[in-house]
Scaffold this motif. Structure first.
Motif, PDB file in Angstrom:
ATOM      1  N   THR A 103     -32.366  36.197  -0.068  1.00  0.00           N
ATOM      2  CA  THR A 103     -31.833  36.647   1.214  1.00  0.00           C
ATOM      3  C   THR A 103     -30.601  35.823   1.562  1.00  0.00           C
ATOM      4  O   THR A 103     -30.358  34.767   0.974  1.00  0.00           O
ATOM      5  N   ARG A 104     -29.840  36.291   2.538  1.00  0.00           N
ATOM      6  CA  ARG A 104     -28.766  35.520   3.148  1.00  0.00           C
ATOM      7  C   ARG A 104     -28.844  35.737   4.646  1.00  0.00           C
ATOM      8  O   ARG A 104     -29.114  36.840   5.113  1.00  0.00           O
ATOM      9  N   LEU A 105     -28.598  34.652   5.401  1.00  0.00           N
ATOM     10  CA  LEU A 105     -28.791  34.682   6.843  1.00  0.00           C
ATOM     11  C   LEU A 105     -27.467  34.527   7.573  1.00  0.00           C
ATOM     12  O   LEU A 105     -26.669  33.644   7.256  1.00  0.00           O
ATOM     13  N   GLU A 106     -27.227  35.401   8.553  1.00  0.00           N
ATOM     14  CA  GLU A 106     -26.144  35.251   9.507  1.00  0.00           C
ATOM     15  C   GLU A 106     -26.742  35.092  10.902  1.00  0.00           C
ATOM     16  O   GLU A 106     -27.837  35.598  11.171  1.00  0.00           O
ATOM     17  N   LEU A 107     -26.025  34.414  11.791  1.00  0.00           N
ATOM     18  CA  LEU A 107     -26.436  34.298  13.181  1.00  0.00           C
ATOM     19  C   LEU A 107     -25.412  34.992  14.062  1.00  0.00           C
ATOM     20  O   LEU A 107     -24.208  34.812  13.879  1.00  0.00           O
ATOM     21  N   ALA A 108     -25.891  35.788  15.005  1.00  0.00           N
ATOM     22  CA  ALA A 108     -25.016  36.480  15.940  1.00  0.00           C
ATOM     23  C   ALA A 108     -25.294  35.978  17.350  1.00  0.00           C
ATOM     24  O   ALA A 108     -26.455  35.839  17.746  1.00  0.00           O
ATOM     25  N   LEU A 109     -24.239  35.704  18.099  1.00  0.00           N
ATOM     26  CA  LEU A 109     -24.357  35.237  19.469  1.00  0.00           C
ATOM     27  C   LEU A 109     -23.779  36.305  20.393  1.00  0.00           C
ATOM     28  O   LEU A 109     -22.598  36.635  20.314  1.00  0.00           O
ATOM     29  N   ASP A 110     -24.625  36.874  21.268  1.00  0.00           N
ATOM     30  CA  ASP A 110     -24.184  37.884  22.215  1.00  0.00           C
ATOM     31  C   ASP A 110     -23.400  37.203  23.335  1.00  0.00           C
ATOM     32  O   ASP A 110     -23.869  36.229  23.931  1.00  0.00           O
ATOM     33  N   SER A 111     -22.209  37.713  23.619  1.00  0.00           N
ATOM     34  CA  SER A 111     -21.356  37.084  24.630  1.00  0.00           C
ATOM     35  C   SER A 111     -20.371  38.086  25.202  1.00  0.00           C
ATOM     36  O   SER A 111     -19.812  38.902  24.455  1.00  0.00           O
ATOM     37  N   PRO A 112     -20.108  38.035  26.506  1.00  0.00           N
ATOM     38  CA  PRO A 112     -19.073  38.891  27.080  1.00  0.00           C
ATOM     39  C   PRO A 112     -17.663  38.349  26.860  1.00  0.00           C
ATOM     40  O   PRO A 112     -16.686  39.040  27.141  1.00  0.00           O
ATOM     41  N   ASP A 113     -17.534  37.120  26.339  1.00  0.00           N
ATOM     42  CA  ASP A 113     -16.212  36.512  26.181  1.00  0.00           C
ATOM     43  C   ASP A 113     -16.205  35.618  24.944  1.00  0.00           C
ATOM     44  O   ASP A 113     -16.236  34.385  25.049  1.00  0.00           O
ATOM     45  N   GLN A 114     -16.134  36.228  23.769  1.00  0.00           N
ATOM     46  CA  GLN A 114     -16.217  35.445  22.547  1.00  0.00           C
ATOM     47  C   GLN A 114     -15.025  34.510  22.378  1.00  0.00           C
ATOM     48  O   GLN A 114     -15.157  33.420  21.815  1.00  0.00           O
ATOM     49  N   ALA A 115     -13.846  34.907  22.866  1.00  0.00           N
ATOM     50  CA  ALA A 115     -12.667  34.063  22.703  1.00  0.00           C
ATOM     51  C   ALA A 115     -12.830  32.729  23.417  1.00  0.00           C
ATOM     52  O   ALA A 115     -12.267  31.716  22.989  1.00  0.00           O
ATOM     53  N   ARG A 157     -29.573  36.164  23.707  1.00  0.00           N
ATOM     54  CA  ARG A 157     -28.273  35.583  23.375  1.00  0.00           C
ATOM     55  C   ARG A 157     -28.093  35.406  21.868  1.00  0.00           C
ATOM     56  O   ARG A 157     -27.011  35.588  21.343  1.00  0.00           O
ATOM     57  N   TRP A 158     -29.155  35.008  21.183  1.00  0.00           N
ATOM     58  CA  TRP A 158     -29.079  34.841  19.729  1.00  0.00           C
ATOM     59  C   TRP A 158     -29.894  35.915  19.045  1.00  0.00           C
ATOM     60  O   TRP A 158     -30.970  36.285  19.506  1.00  0.00           O
ATOM     61  N   HIS A 159     -29.382  36.411  17.940  1.00  0.00           N
ATOM     62  CA  HIS A 159     -30.246  37.210  17.060  1.00  0.00           C
ATOM     63  C   HIS A 159     -29.793  36.998  15.627  1.00  0.00           C
ATOM     64  O   HIS A 159     -28.603  37.004  15.335  1.00  0.00           O
ATOM     65  N   PRO A 160     -30.735  36.755  14.713  1.00  0.00           N
ATOM     66  CA  PRO A 160     -30.381  36.581  13.308  1.00  0.00           C
ATOM     67  C   PRO A 160     -30.175  37.920  12.604  1.00  0.00           C
ATOM     68  O   PRO A 160     -30.814  38.914  12.936  1.00  0.00           O
ATOM     69  N   ASP A 161     -29.243  37.924  11.658  1.00  0.00           N
ATOM     70  CA  ASP A 161     -29.059  39.043  10.742  1.00  0.00           C
ATOM     71  C   ASP A 161     -29.497  38.564   9.367  1.00  0.00           C
ATOM     72  O   ASP A 161     -28.894  37.643   8.808  1.00  0.00           O
ATOM     73  N   LEU A 162     -30.545  39.161   8.851  1.00  0.00           N
ATOM     74  CA  LEU A 162     -31.065  38.761   7.548  1.00  0.00           C
ATOM     75  C   LEU A 162     -30.682  39.808   6.512  1.00  0.00           C
ATOM     76  O   LEU A 162     -31.083  40.966   6.599  1.00  0.00           O
ATOM     77  N   TRP A 163     -29.886  39.386   5.510  1.00  0.00           N
ATOM     78  CA  TRP A 163     -29.430  40.285   4.452  1.00  0.00           C
ATOM     79  C   TRP A 163     -30.420  40.272   3.302  1.00  0.00           C
ATOM     80  O   TRP A 163     -30.762  39.209   2.786  1.00  0.00           O
ATOM     81  N   VAL A 164     -30.882  41.460   2.938  1.00  0.00           N
ATOM     82  CA  VAL A 164     -31.873  41.606   1.871  1.00  0.00           C
ATOM     83  C   VAL A 164     -31.454  42.736   0.939  1.00  0.00           C
ATOM     84  O   VAL A 164     -30.621  43.578   1.290  1.00  0.00           O
ATOM     85  N   ASP A 165     -32.037  42.755  -0.237  1.00  0.00           N
ATOM     86  CA  ASP A 165     -31.843  43.882  -1.138  1.00  0.00           C
ATOM     87  C   ASP A 165     -32.531  45.104  -0.530  1.00  0.00           C
ATOM     88  O   ASP A 165     -33.585  44.978   0.115  1.00  0.00           O
ATOM     89  N   PRO A 166     -31.958  46.315  -0.708  1.00  0.00           N
ATOM     90  CA  PRO A 166     -32.593  47.513  -0.136  1.00  0.00           C
ATOM     91  C   PRO A 166     -34.064  47.669  -0.487  1.00  0.00           C
ATOM     92  O   PRO A 166     -34.857  48.175   0.323  1.00  0.00           O
ATOM     93  N   SER A 167     -34.454  47.231  -1.675  1.00  0.00           N
ATOM     94  CA  SER A 167     -35.857  47.359  -2.078  1.00  0.00           C
ATOM     95  C   SER A 167     -36.787  46.470  -1.253  1.00  0.00           C
ATOM     96  O   SER A 167     -38.001  46.677  -1.245  1.00  0.00           O
ATOM     97  N   GLU A 168     -36.219  45.493  -0.551  1.00  0.00           N
ATOM     98  CA  GLU A 168     -37.028  44.550   0.231  1.00  0.00           C
ATOM     99  C   GLU A 168     -37.257  45.025   1.665  1.00  0.00           C
ATOM    100  O   GLU A 168     -38.092  44.469   2.377  1.00  0.00           O
ATOM    101  N   VAL A 169     -36.512  46.034   2.107  1.00  0.00           N
ATOM    102  CA  VAL A 169     -36.530  46.393   3.523  1.00  0.00           C
ATOM    103  C   VAL A 169     -37.901  46.881   3.988  1.00  0.00           C
ATOM    104  O   VAL A 169     -38.491  46.350   4.933  1.00  0.00           O
ATOM    105  N   GLN A 170     -38.419  47.928   3.356  1.00  0.00           N
ATOM    106  CA  GLN A 170     -39.660  48.519   3.848  1.00  0.00           C
ATOM    107  C   GLN A 170     -40.837  47.548   3.793  1.00  0.00           C
ATOM    108  O   GLN A 170     -41.619  47.472   4.756  1.00  0.00           O
ATOM    109  N   PRO A 171     -41.015  46.785   2.700  1.00  0.00           N
ATOM    110  CA  PRO A 171     -42.114  45.807   2.711  1.00  0.00           C
ATOM    111  C   PRO A 171     -42.002  44.802   3.857  1.00  0.00           C
ATOM    112  O   PRO A 171     -43.018  44.415   4.448  1.00  0.00           O
TER     113      PRO A 171
END
Length: 212
Positions: A103-115, A157-171
């Motif tokens: 897997t590979r992990l990204e973090l996303a931060l929700d914000s009305p003013d990212q700049a 405010r935070w939510h992780p994005d977890l990147w997986v191979d398509p075969s891993e999604v349903q399990p």
């Protein structure tokens, strides 16, 4: 070199390799450090001969390999060829490339003013702020990107994005629901699925599919 699409990579990649978060990746389960070190040396020699160099992570019982053409900023035919060579070297060492569970992990931060907040996170993380995200130059920390939101509505405010191979999604969806979670949305599938834990905290399962 020409950038390959996710579909082209999936169709042409050697067995045991997966396209995750912009790179072609695999794990070589060596079983011991000496075998891993010898395999790293063999891969290094092949990389020098090809003048194309993968990222290697040598651990006690495995070697992780990541391939991307940095001059293009994407996976190309050059990466597929080196992946095939690496798989052959691994086979000679009695090792089989296996991307299951990678897997590979990204973090996303929700914000009305990212700049306004992005420079702070770049400073704290020692990263580079560009194109709406903060990236670690060494590539060891997850990428932090910023998702636009309103300034009034309740939000996670935070939510992780977890990147997986398509075969891993349903399990993983099945396991998450079994663990008390819910599938919030599959409207953007097969690009990503949104799940939530029993308290409503959300996570996205992401794949290469249906992306430009």
């Amino acid at each position: 070199m020409t950038q390959l699409t996710g579909q082209e990579i999936a169709e042409r990649a050697p067995r045991g390799w997966s396209y995750l978060l912009g790179a072609l990746r695999t794990r070589l389960p060596t079983g011991d450090f000496a075998t891993g070190l010898a395999l790293v040396n063999a891969i290094g020699a092949a990389a020098e001969a090809a003048d194309h160099h993968p990222d290697l992570d040598l651990r006690y019982t495995y070697v992780d390999v990541s391939l991307v053409s940095h001059d293009v900023g994407a996976v190309t035919g050059r990466d597929l060829r080196l992946a095939a060579t690496i798989s052959e070297l691994a086979a000679e060492a009695g090792v089989t490339a296996d991307a299951a569970g990678l897997t590979r992990l990204e973090l996303a931060l929700d914000s009305p003013d990212q700049a306004r907040i992005m420079p702070f996170w770049a400073a704290v993380l020692g990263g580079e702020a560009k194109s709406g995200e903060v990236a670690d130059p060494a590539g060891t920390l997850p990428v932090l990107w910023f998702q636009e939101s309103g300034d009034e509505e309740p939000r996670q405010r935070w939510h992780p994005d977890l990147w997986v191979d398509p075969s891993e999604v349903q399990p993983r969806i099945d396991a998450a629901i079994e663990a008390g979670g819910t599938l919030v949305s599959d409207a953007e599938a097969p690009s990503f699925w949104v799940l939530a834990d029993p308290e409503g905290n959300r996570v996205c399962l992401c794949t290469w599919q249906s992306r430009s």
